[in-house]
Design a protein around this motif. Structure first.
Motif, PDB file in Angstrom:
ATOM      1  N   ALA A 583       0.753  -1.176  -0.024  1.00  0.00           N
ATOM      2  CA  ALA A 583       0.065  -0.174   0.127  1.00  0.00           C
ATOM      3  C   ALA A 583       0.942   1.164   0.004  1.00  0.00           C
ATOM      4  O   ALA A 583       0.583   2.394  -0.667  1.00  0.00           O
ATOM      5  N   VAL A 584       1.852   1.345   0.917  1.00  0.00           N
ATOM      6  CA  VAL A 584       2.673   2.556   0.978  1.00  0.00           C
ATOM      7  C   VAL A 584       3.621   2.779  -0.115  1.00  0.00           C
ATOM      8  O   VAL A 584       3.723   3.918  -0.601  1.00  0.00           O
ATOM      9  N   GLU A 585       3.939   1.635  -1.133  1.00  0.00           N
ATOM     10  CA  GLU A 585       4.821   1.678  -2.133  1.00  0.00           C
ATOM     11  C   GLU A 585       3.836   1.869  -3.536  1.00  0.00           C
ATOM     12  O   GLU A 585       4.361   2.206  -4.531  1.00  0.00           O
ATOM     13  N   GLY A 586       2.228   1.674  -3.266  1.00  0.00           N
ATOM     14  CA  GLY A 586       1.573   1.804  -4.591  1.00  0.00           C
ATOM     15  C   GLY A 586       1.701   0.780  -5.371  1.00  0.00           C
ATOM     16  O   GLY A 586       1.397   0.888  -6.745  1.00  0.00           O
ATOM     17  N   TRP A 587       2.247  -0.299  -4.986  1.00  0.00           N
ATOM     18  CA  TRP A 587       2.074  -1.463  -5.857  1.00  0.00           C
ATOM     19  C   TRP A 587       0.879  -2.044  -6.457  1.00  0.00           C
ATOM     20  O   TRP A 587       0.102  -2.523  -5.329  1.00  0.00           O
ATOM     21  N   ASN A 588       0.288  -1.996  -7.700  1.00  0.00           N
ATOM     22  CA  ASN A 588      -0.805  -2.133  -8.006  1.00  0.00           C
ATOM     23  C   ASN A 588      -1.152  -3.660  -8.510  1.00  0.00           C
ATOM     24  O   ASN A 588      -1.475  -3.687  -9.633  1.00  0.00           O
ATOM     25  N   VAL A 589      -0.507  -4.661  -7.680  1.00  0.00           N
ATOM     26  CA  VAL A 589      -0.498  -5.893  -8.131  1.00  0.00           C
ATOM     27  C   VAL A 589      -1.040  -6.885  -7.023  1.00  0.00           C
ATOM     28  O   VAL A 589      -0.970  -6.709  -5.821  1.00  0.00           O
ATOM     29  N   HIS A 590      -1.806  -7.900  -7.570  1.00  0.00           N
ATOM     30  CA  HIS A 590      -2.187  -8.990  -6.704  1.00  0.00           C
ATOM     31  C   HIS A 590      -0.938  -9.908  -6.457  1.00  0.00           C
ATOM     32  O   HIS A 590       0.004 -10.041  -7.264  1.00  0.00           O
ATOM     33  N   GLU A 591      -0.725 -10.366  -5.201  1.00  0.00           N
ATOM     34  CA  GLU A 591       0.223 -11.517  -4.868  1.00  0.00           C
ATOM     35  C   GLU A 591      -0.438 -12.794  -4.126  1.00  0.00           C
ATOM     36  O   GLU A 591      -0.682 -12.768  -3.206  1.00  0.00           O
ATOM     37  N   CYS A 592      -1.065 -13.681  -5.028  1.00  0.00           N
ATOM     38  CA  CYS A 592      -1.689 -14.556  -4.505  1.00  0.00           C
ATOM     39  C   CYS A 592      -1.667 -15.749  -5.515  1.00  0.00           C
ATOM     40  O   CYS A 592      -1.255 -15.598  -6.713  1.00  0.00           O
ATOM     41  N   GLY A 593      -2.179 -17.008  -4.951  1.00  0.00           N
ATOM     42  CA  GLY A 593      -2.213 -17.973  -6.229  1.00  0.00           C
ATOM     43  C   GLY A 593      -0.760 -18.400  -6.361  1.00  0.00           C
ATOM     44  O   GLY A 593       0.081 -18.614  -5.552  1.00  0.00           O
ATOM     45  N   ASN A 594      -0.481 -18.424  -7.942  1.00  0.00           N
ATOM     46  CA  ASN A 594       1.036 -18.990  -8.251  1.00  0.00           C
ATOM     47  C   ASN A 594       1.907 -17.407  -8.136  1.00  0.00           C
ATOM     48  O   ASN A 594       3.292 -17.848  -8.651  1.00  0.00           O
ATOM     49  N   SER A 595       1.346 -16.321  -8.121  1.00  0.00           N
ATOM     50  CA  SER A 595       2.187 -15.244  -8.329  1.00  0.00           C
ATOM     51  C   SER A 595       3.082 -14.932  -7.287  1.00  0.00           C
ATOM     52  O   SER A 595       2.611 -15.007  -6.098  1.00  0.00           O
ATOM     53  N   MET A 596       4.249 -14.528  -7.633  1.00  0.00           N
ATOM     54  CA  MET A 596       5.381 -13.986  -6.499  1.00  0.00           C
ATOM     55  C   MET A 596       5.712 -12.887  -6.856  1.00  0.00           C
ATOM     56  O   MET A 596       6.481 -12.555  -7.851  1.00  0.00           O
ATOM     57  N   PHE A 597       5.552 -11.856  -5.924  1.00  0.00           N
ATOM     58  CA  PHE A 597       6.302 -10.616  -6.209  1.00  0.00           C
ATOM     59  C   PHE A 597       7.857 -10.376  -5.992  1.00  0.00           C
ATOM     60  O   PHE A 597       8.383 -11.475  -5.312  1.00  0.00           O
ATOM     61  N   ASP A 598       8.410  -9.694  -6.332  1.00  0.00           N
ATOM     62  CA  ASP A 598       9.954  -9.371  -6.481  1.00  0.00           C
ATOM     63  C   ASP A 598      10.487  -9.719  -5.176  1.00  0.00           C
ATOM     64  O   ASP A 598      10.298  -8.524  -4.224  1.00  0.00           O
ATOM     65  N   ILE A 599      11.032 -10.656  -4.701  1.00  0.00           N
ATOM     66  CA  ILE A 599      11.550 -10.897  -3.356  1.00  0.00           C
ATOM     67  C   ILE A 599      12.710  -9.743  -2.962  1.00  0.00           C
ATOM     68  O   ILE A 599      12.560  -9.165  -1.680  1.00  0.00           O
TER      69      ILE A 599
END
Length: 624
Positions: A583-599
């Motif tokens: 939220a604070v960075e404003g990342w407008n993406v889901h991270e669930c299911g098989n998706s993985m955000f940049d570690i």
């Protein structure tokens, strides 16, 4: 404690700690023995009412605490926005001392004043006399006592302890030094002793008056406005006869106004009423519930965990969750709370926090951990999670993070859910990327081999892949696990994945499914680093057990006065922190299911915003 503590500041039984209730034991035992051994014609059943009445008062106060914390977390009708911290919770944890004091004095009064024996249940004249004396002498004397307590000499030695709490909770009302409570008891005893000496006392006059004091005290400090305006419209003089929570709240924020006990007319008479009282009252009444920016969706763990929620017992919620023997004594209440959660069947707010300009809330699904493993409960749980997401969407929430087993449950069906709701603006975040980052940064520097053991969750697979890619050997204990992981890896990474033939590695990454037998295979001095939401059961005293993936929160994260499950104070799970960062960075993406955000990206963002890795061993560190 007051800024310059005076004499009789400490309570006489402070040194007893949690065993302070034993001071009542001789009186309870003697009264019971006296009742059972006396002839039937002289027995006084009233003596047996004192102890249950003390328990009733404790329950009554606890209900106010829970209601206040629930309402202030939601935000509707909240008076003061500023939150409370652990220091205030610790200072106010002895709120039951005044009930113990009252109990001792009631027993003493019963034995010393024969006219208190065999009081009738009801006497109208005694009730009227009690009310008149309270309205007259008690309110008048309290007003001037209160003003005296604000003189710098008494304020610094006594009353400043009470005013350390600018944002009040119901129990703030009884947080005073011992000497100050003695003065209040003498004052409130005037109506009671008058009815005793005039022969008009009754059980009703005593109990109603004391409960009236408790109700008004708790209400005046609850930090949300609940007195409807139509009451004052129907009977305008009521504004001089009954204060409101917002009225007394001004006394804690302004200090030199609104001194009245429960009836403001002496403030009007002596011109000490705060001129903003009516404005704040109307503003608080009109205030709507908060619209949070970030919601963390969790659930109950065990039946006893209800007491560890922020809306449960403050003293338990402010410390890491652990088993308490005395909670077993509360099984009737526990069963009752379980029935309520089953009947209520709707997500509820348990906490609110503030981080920079973001409003944070924690919602809980009324389901226990064991229910997530029941096939017949899955449909109901899925429905609750979906309803929570849609409610968050309706409220304009930016990010909803998933805690505990809500993550695993939704990840099974998340792609389908998101496809069903393509216009979903709220971003659903399971926090896996940050959990992976925390675990990777918990591994001791220079480690060349780790053992991976536990259910192969999304986090486990990502950790194994990241380690293999950076050249660290990952050993698994089961052939099935080895095959499943190898099928996911590219050939280069798979060269660092091995099937364990020995157990020499001293760094074990563990998750759900780790057995006691598995732990016994580890060499002495092994680090057990969890990657799952739940900590492993400790069976080795010669090994170190780390906490579940978590981070220490920065000082500017406000209104944090409870612990998240088994984590220490001011520590949040990585899954919860991830939602804040999105939220604070404003990342407008889901991270669930098989998706993985940049570690690496989320790890650097967490450090940039003041979060720090919490990699110390769990609170109760094993002895070698």
């Amino acid at each position: 404690m007051a800024s310059r503590p005076g004499i009789l500041t400490e309570w006489p039984w402070t040194w007893l700690g949690n065993f302070k209730y034993v001071v009542l034991a001789p009186f309870v035992a003697h009264s019971t023995y006296k009742y059972l051994t006396e002839p039937t014609n002289v027995r006084d059943p009233n003596i047996l009412l004192i102890f249950p009445f003390l328990l009733l008062r404790m329950l009554h106060n606890q209900l106010w605490i829970s209601l206040s914390r629930y309402r202030t977390a939601k935000g509707d009708n909240r008076i003061v926005d500023k939150g409370i911290e652990f220091e205030q919770v610790d200072r106010e944890r002895n709120w039951d001392d005044q009930i113990i004091l009252n109990g001792l004095l009631f027993y003493w009064g019963y034995y010393k004043l024969p006219m208190t024996h065999h009081m009738p249940i009801w006497r109208t004249d005694g009730i009227i006399l009690t009310a008149l004396i309270h309205i007259g002498p008690v309110e008048f004397l309290y007003y001037w006592l209160h003003r005296a307590l604000h003189h710098h000499f008494l304020y610094s030695r006594y009353h400043s302890h009470h005013h350390s709490s600018i944002v009040t909770e119901p129990i703030t009302s009884v947080i005073h030094p011992f000497a100050e409570h003695i003065a209040y008891f003498v004052l409130f005893a005037i109506p009671l002793l008058t009815t005793v000496f005039t022969g008009t006392a009754s059980v009703a006059s005593f109990s109603f008056y004391i409960l009236y004091i408790d109700v008004m005290n708790n209400m005046g400090h609850c930090n949300f406005e609940l007195i409807p305006s139509w009451l004052f419209s129907i009977f305008p003089p009521l504004k001089y006869m009954m204060y409101t929570p917002s009225y007394h709240s001004l006394h804690h924020t302004q200090f030199r106004t609104n001194y009245a006990l429960f009836m403001p007319f002496y403030d009007y008479i002596y011109n000490t009423m705060d001129m903003s009282s009516d404005t704040l009252y109307q503003k608080s009444l009109q205030r709507e519930a908060d619209s949070p920016d970030v919601v963390h969706l969790t659930h109950l763990i065990s039946p006893e965990s209800i007491y560890h929620l922020r809306i449960g017992f403050a003293s338990l919620a402010s410390n890491p969750q652990s088993s308490k023997w005395y909670l077993w004594l509360m099984w009737p209440v526990t069963v009752w709370s379980m029935m309520i959660t089953w009947i209520y069947g709707h997500t509820f707010v348990v906490e609110r926090n503030v981080f920079k300009n973001l409003k944070l809330q924690t919602w809980a699904i009324p389901k226990y951990r064991v229910q997530y493993f029941m096939q017949w409960q899955k449909e109901a749980i899925d429905k609750l999670i979906e309803e929570a997401i849609l409610e968050a969407e309706e409220k304009g929430v930016k990010v909803l993070s998933l805690g505990l087993l809500n993550q695993e449950e939704l990840n099974m069906n998340s792609e389908l859910f998101i496809r069903k709701n393509p216009q979903l603006k709220v971003k659903v975040v399971d926090g896996s990327s940050l959990a992976v980052a925390v675990v990777l940064n918990s591994i001791p520097k220079g480690t060349t081999q780790v053992v991976l053991r536990g259910n192969l969750s999304k986090v486990a697979c990502s950790i194994a892949l990241a380690l293999c890619q950076q050249g660290t050997q990952v050993a698994v204990l089961g052939e099935d696990e080895y095959k499943r992981l190898k099928a996911r890896f590219n050939p280069e990474a798979a060269t660092n994945l091995v099937l364990a033939k020995s157990y020499s590695a001293k760094t074990w990454l563990v998750g759900d499914g780790l057995s006691a037998d598995d732990q016994m295979k580890a060499p002495k001095g092994t680090f057990f680093i969890p990657f799952s939401q739940f900590p492993p059961k400790k069976v080795r005293k010669d090994c170190l057990y780390f906490n579940t993936p978590a981070m220490i929160v920065p000082k500017h994260l406000e209104n944090l006065d409870s612990c998240e499950n088994w984590l220490p104070r001011r520590v949040m799970s990585a899954w919860r922190v991830a939602g804040i960062l999105h939220a604070v960075e404003g990342w407008n993406v889901h991270e669930c299911g098989n998706s993985m955000f940049d570690i690496e990206k989320i790890w650097q963002a967490s450090l940039h915003h003041g979060f720090r890795p919490f990699t110390l061993p769990a609170a109760t560190e094993p002895k070698t």
